[in-house]
Structures are given as C-alpha cells and as structure tokens.
Design an enzyme around this catalytic site. Structure first.
Site, PDB file in Angstrom:
ATOM      1  N   GLN A  47     -36.366   5.819  29.754  1.00 15.06           N
ATOM      2  CA  GLN A  47     -35.635   6.697  28.845  1.00 15.06           C
ATOM      3  C   GLN A  47     -34.284   7.127  29.438  1.00 15.06           C
ATOM      4  O   GLN A  47     -33.260   7.132  28.740  1.00 15.06           O
ATOM      5  CB  GLN A  47     -36.494   7.940  28.564  1.00 15.06           C
ATOM      6  CG  GLN A  47     -35.891   8.917  27.570  1.00 15.06           C
ATOM      7  CD  GLN A  47     -36.745  10.197  27.442  1.00 15.06           C
ATOM      8  OE1 GLN A  47     -37.790  10.336  28.084  1.00 15.06           O
ATOM      9  NE2 GLN A  47     -36.298  11.114  26.613  1.00 15.06           N
ATOM     10  N   GLU A  87     -40.979  18.586  33.001  1.00 18.14           N
ATOM     11  CA  GLU A  87     -40.595  19.991  33.168  1.00 18.14           C
ATOM     12  C   GLU A  87     -41.458  20.693  34.209  1.00 18.14           C
ATOM     13  O   GLU A  87     -40.964  21.485  35.007  1.00 18.14           O
ATOM     14  CB  GLU A  87     -40.763  20.745  31.849  1.00 18.14           C
ATOM     15  CG  GLU A  87     -39.856  20.316  30.729  1.00 18.14           C
ATOM     16  CD  GLU A  87     -40.304  20.984  29.439  1.00 18.14           C
ATOM     17  OE1 GLU A  87     -40.034  22.174  29.265  1.00 18.14           O
ATOM     18  OE2 GLU A  87     -40.956  20.310  28.630  1.00 18.14           O
ATOM     19  N   GLU A 119     -46.118  14.247  26.454  1.00 17.55           N
ATOM     20  CA  GLU A 119     -45.461  15.332  25.731  1.00 17.55           C
ATOM     21  C   GLU A 119     -46.494  15.966  24.804  1.00 17.55           C
ATOM     22  O   GLU A 119     -47.084  15.292  23.956  1.00 17.55           O
ATOM     23  CB  GLU A 119     -44.241  14.824  24.942  1.00 17.55           C
ATOM     24  CG  GLU A 119     -43.104  14.416  25.877  1.00 17.55           C
ATOM     25  CD  GLU A 119     -41.773  14.181  25.183  1.00 17.55           C
ATOM     26  OE1 GLU A 119     -41.774  13.947  23.952  1.00 17.55           O
ATOM     27  OE2 GLU A 119     -40.735  14.236  25.874  1.00 17.55           O
ATOM     28  N   GLU A 145     -47.491  17.822  21.753  1.00 18.33           N
ATOM     29  CA  GLU A 145     -46.878  18.073  20.454  1.00 18.33           C
ATOM     30  C   GLU A 145     -47.966  18.246  19.399  1.00 18.33           C
ATOM     31  O   GLU A 145     -49.135  17.946  19.629  1.00 18.33           O
ATOM     32  CB  GLU A 145     -45.982  16.888  20.024  1.00 18.33           C
ATOM     33  CG  GLU A 145     -44.911  16.532  21.040  1.00 18.33           C
ATOM     34  CD  GLU A 145     -43.888  15.522  20.507  1.00 18.33           C
ATOM     35  OE1 GLU A 145     -43.707  15.434  19.273  1.00 18.33           O
ATOM     36  OE2 GLU A 145     -43.285  14.832  21.341  1.00 18.33           O
ATOM     37  N   ASP A 171     -40.045  11.497  15.358  1.00 17.72           N
ATOM     38  CA  ASP A 171     -40.314  12.511  16.379  1.00 17.72           C
ATOM     39  C   ASP A 171     -39.103  13.413  16.542  1.00 17.72           C
ATOM     40  O   ASP A 171     -37.961  12.946  16.548  1.00 17.72           O
ATOM     41  CB  ASP A 171     -40.666  11.837  17.710  1.00 17.72           C
ATOM     42  CG  ASP A 171     -41.373  12.797  18.654  1.00 17.72           C
ATOM     43  OD1 ASP A 171     -42.008  13.760  18.168  1.00 17.72           O
ATOM     44  OD2 ASP A 171     -41.292  12.593  19.871  1.00 17.72           O
ATOM     45  N   ARG A 205     -40.136   8.082  31.547  1.00 15.17           N
ATOM     46  CA  ARG A 205     -38.897   8.830  31.811  1.00 15.17           C
ATOM     47  C   ARG A 205     -37.810   7.996  32.456  1.00 15.17           C
ATOM     48  O   ARG A 205     -36.620   8.230  32.214  1.00 15.17           O
ATOM     49  CB  ARG A 205     -39.208  10.033  32.710  1.00 15.17           C
ATOM     50  CG  ARG A 205     -40.157  11.038  32.121  1.00 15.17           C
ATOM     51  CD  ARG A 205     -39.621  11.626  30.826  1.00 15.17           C
ATOM     52  NE  ARG A 205     -40.537  12.650  30.320  1.00 15.17           N
ATOM     53  CZ  ARG A 205     -40.477  13.122  29.074  1.00 15.17           C
ATOM     54  NH1 ARG A 205     -39.563  12.680  28.228  1.00 15.17           N
ATOM     55  NH2 ARG A 205     -41.325  14.035  28.676  1.00 15.17           N
ATOM     56  N   THR A 209     -48.276   6.474  21.222  1.00 18.82           N
ATOM     57  CA  THR A 209     -48.349   7.888  20.862  1.00 18.82           C
ATOM     58  C   THR A 209     -49.789   8.132  20.433  1.00 18.82           C
ATOM     59  O   THR A 209     -50.271   7.473  19.508  1.00 18.82           O
ATOM     60  CB  THR A 209     -47.387   8.203  19.693  1.00 18.82           C
ATOM     61  OG1 THR A 209     -46.055   7.860  20.079  1.00 18.82           O
ATOM     62  CG2 THR A 209     -47.455   9.673  19.312  1.00 18.82           C
TER      63      THR A 209
HETATM   64 CA    CA Z   1     -41.467  13.696  21.822  1.00 19.05          CA
END
Ligand code: CA
Length: 417
Positions: free
Chosen positions: A237, A360, A198, A200, A125, A234, A254
């Site tokens: 992380q 975000e 996320e 992506e 990633d 988060r 994922t």
């Molecule tokens: Ca990512």
C-alpha cells in the site's frame, strides 16, 4: 431501551447469548456437504427458515428463502423485511402456538457450517474514522498534514472488489507484491512483510437506487450490518497509494462475519455522530441519529497459544455514518445495487488501546505490542488467528454479531518464478 424478549428456545434467554429473540440475524448454513440454506440464529441454534417457508409456516407472498442467499429478501423491500421479522418473533416467542413445529426446524450451531450470507454486488471501502485517519496521516505525512483538506467535508472512499470478500473462517494467504526498495534501491517483488488488519463494520445495501439519494433515504436503503476485517498489506500500500489510492494492498481478502444483523435489531442503539467540526454541505448533513452504540474488540492468537485482546473500541467513534457514506456514494449519480457492501473504514478510538489496526497500535512497527504469551507483534505473523467481536449491549440482552475470524497462512513460493 427495550428489554429482552422471552423465547421458547431457552438458550436465547441468557444475558450472555449473542442471539436473543431481539436479534434474529440472517445467515446461510449447511450441514456436512448439504445444500446452502437460509437460517436465522436464535440462542445456540439456527432455525431453518428455508424449510419453514417450504411447508408454508413462513409466507412472504412468494418464495424468497430458497436461493441460499439473502439477496431476494433484501430486494423485496422494507415491508417484507418487517413482515419476516414479525413472523419470526411470533414463531419464536415464549408463548408461540407453533412451538413444537418450530423446534423441529432448529439445528445446533455446533453442527452447521456457515457461508457467505449474501452475494456481494460491489464493495466500497471508506476512511471515516477521524482517530484512524489522523494517526495514519501523521505517520505518512506528519502531524501538520495528517488530515487531508477534504476529510472534514466528504467521507473519503475507494471502489474495492467484491470478488475478494470472504466469510469468517476462510484462511487468508500472505500476498506477494511490489515493494519499495530501501532508499534509492529499485522496487522488488516479495512477500508482504507488513500484513495488517482493519477493524470495520460493513453496511449492506438492501435496495437499489439510480441517481442521488438523501441521507435519510440512504438510511432506509440499508438492510443490515456485519463485522468486516479489511486485511491490508501495508508495504504494498505504501508504495502504490499515490495518487489513486489503495489497490493491490487491499485486494488479497476482506473477511465478514457470517450473520447479517438487521437494522431493525439495532434500532434501540442508534446514536448521534460526533459534533461537526465544520458544517457539512446540505446533502451530507446529519438527518437524525445514524450511528449505533456497538462495542467492538479484536483478539490475536498465535498458533498453539491463547488469544490476546489487542484493541477495544465502539462504532460510535465514526465521524460519518454509513448512511452519509451511501448518500455521498450516489451524489454523482452512481447507481447502487442490492447487495452492495460499504466498509466504514477503520474504527479507532482516542487512545492507543482503542486503535483498530496494528499499523496504529504498533505505530508503524516502532512500538511492538506484547501478547499474553510473551511474544511481540508489530503486524500479523504466519499462523496467527485474528478475530473481530461486536455487540450492542442493553441491560439484560446483547445484539451480538458473532465472530469475524481469519488465520494467516504463509506466503507460497513466488507465483511468477
Ligand atoms: Ca479499510
């Protein structure tokens, strides 16, 4: 720009279908608890290409569609990729002489269960969206140090886990992990309280390599693309990430969309990367347009309520293409394998409504968003369903990716108690 190709499958000729004849994405399906079969989406149907290969309607020189995954087709190389696509277009074309025979191989999408379309060899990633890296860096390190000094020179990435990649529709369990205590309190083991998404795209490597490859060769090695949701804890992380980067915070799951949209289908939508702020070293320099104009959006749906669109952005916001990421990945000599999956990194646009992660969007939880139901969210709550959508849009057709969806289940009891 090309126009829509006309098919004898009527539902494939609609402006709004994700799966016109121009698309032909590759998936794996089963009916009830039957065997897994390779299929191709067309309009409201999946065409059973495993059966068409068995009866000789599709002949790729040797059987490649019988294993219930698309890896053998990838491994066969780009001549076979083109041969299969041309054969499918001729079988499904409005003037196809094989129309009656092909119609017998169509199964309504509403009657199938979709599975992982390929065996993921390894998962890497990246962190290649500049808006995302700037936003997250600002929150974690302040605006002066938002972008790490290497960011404009290399696509930053980490080696993830293939074992936790799941297909859309798989339920996701809220993880436990080690979290930093407040102030100087000792860390504790607890359920993640800041579970995130996320947005992506995943690039699927269709050819192996042994040694460094150029950006141009890397682009040729890519078989296709899927939507990818890199679920992120988060709070886990934030405690673990220095100095070696993400680990357990990214290891729960994922999700990917079930249809591999081929590079061939996306060809009319190629576009250039943004202007370079510093010159890239020769081995990473742009070698042609290698991003794609793909509209992306995400909805969040609490249990029993309607979905709310929480972000809209475009794949053309990436600073590095998947080809540049792949070339960088090989630069040390790292071999790549058929079925390697490369996540782009979170795709955020310039404004708040274009951000690809709740971290975000809610600015670290300080600015919760209000859903259409009136509820607020800083992160994903138990029983929320998150869905990613993507499509490259022309005047009269769209190359859709289908959905990449997952529902968050509550944490179980402490697994070590
Ligand atoms: Ca990512």
């Amino acid at each position: 720009m090309t126009s829509r190709l006309s098919s004898h499958v009527v539902s494939a000729n609609s402006d709004s279908t994700d799966f016109p004849l121009n698309n032909l994405p590759y998936g794996v399906f089963s009916i009830d608890s039957g065997e897994r079969r390779c299929g191709v989406a067309i309009g409201d149907y999946v065409i059973d290409v495993a059966t068409l290969e068995r009866d000789g309607t599709i002949d790729l020189g040797k059987p490649l569609l019988q294993s219930g995954v698309w890896n053998p087709v990838m491994e066969a190389g780009s001549d076979v990729w083109e041969q299969l696509r041309l054969r499918l277009i001729s079988l499904l074309d409005a003037n196809s002489p094989d129309q009656n025979h092909v119609t017998n191989a169509l199964v309504p999408l509403t009657e199938v269960r979709l599975h992982m379309p390929f065996t993921v060899a390894e998962f890497t990633d990246f962190y290649a969206g500049k808006h995302h890296a700037t936003n997250v860096g600002t929150m974690f390190r302040g605006p002066e140090n938002a972008l790490p000094p290497n960011w404009l020179h290399i696509p930053i990435g980490y080696n993830g886990r293939a074992s936790s990649v799941v297909v859309s529709g798989t339920q996701i369990r809220r993880p436990w992990g080690q979290l930093k205590g407040p102030d100087d309190a000792a860390p504790r083991f607890a359920p993640c309280a800041r579970f995130d998404i996320e947005l992506e795209i995943g690039a699927i490597v269709g050819q192996s390599s042994d040694g460094p490859v150029s950006v141009k060769t890397a682009d040729e090695m890519i078989f296709g693309y899927v939507l990818l949701n890199d679920w992120s804890a988060r709070d886990i992380q934030a405690w673990e990430y220095q100095p070696l980067g993400p680990f357990q915070g990214k290891a729960t799951a994922t999700s990917i969309s079930p249809w591999i949209v081929t590079k061939a289908a996306l060809e009319p939508f190629r576009c250039d990367a943004p202007a370079r702020e510093v010159e890239l070293l020769p081995h990473l320099k742009d070698a042609g347009p290698m991003l794609y104009d793909i509209d992306l959006s995400v909805t969040l749906q609490p249990k029993g309520k309607g979905p709310t669109v929480i972000t809209q952005t475009n794949y053309n916001e990436m600073y590095y293409s998947s080809a540049q990421q792949l070339a960088h990945h090989t630069s040390s000599g790292c071999p790549m394998r058929v079925g390697d999956l490369l996540g782009t990194g979170t795709i955020s646009g310039a404004n708040k409504e274009n951000r690809g992660a709740l971290l975000e969007i809610s600015w670290g939880g300080k600015e919760p968003i209000t859903l259409d139901s009136g509820e607020t969210r800083s992160f994903v709550e138990d029983h929320d369903t998150v869905t990613l959508f993507g499509a490259a849009c022309a005047n009269d057709y769209r190359i859709g990716f289908g959905r990449c969806e997952g529902t968050l289940l509550p944490a179980k009891d402490n697994p070590f108690a």
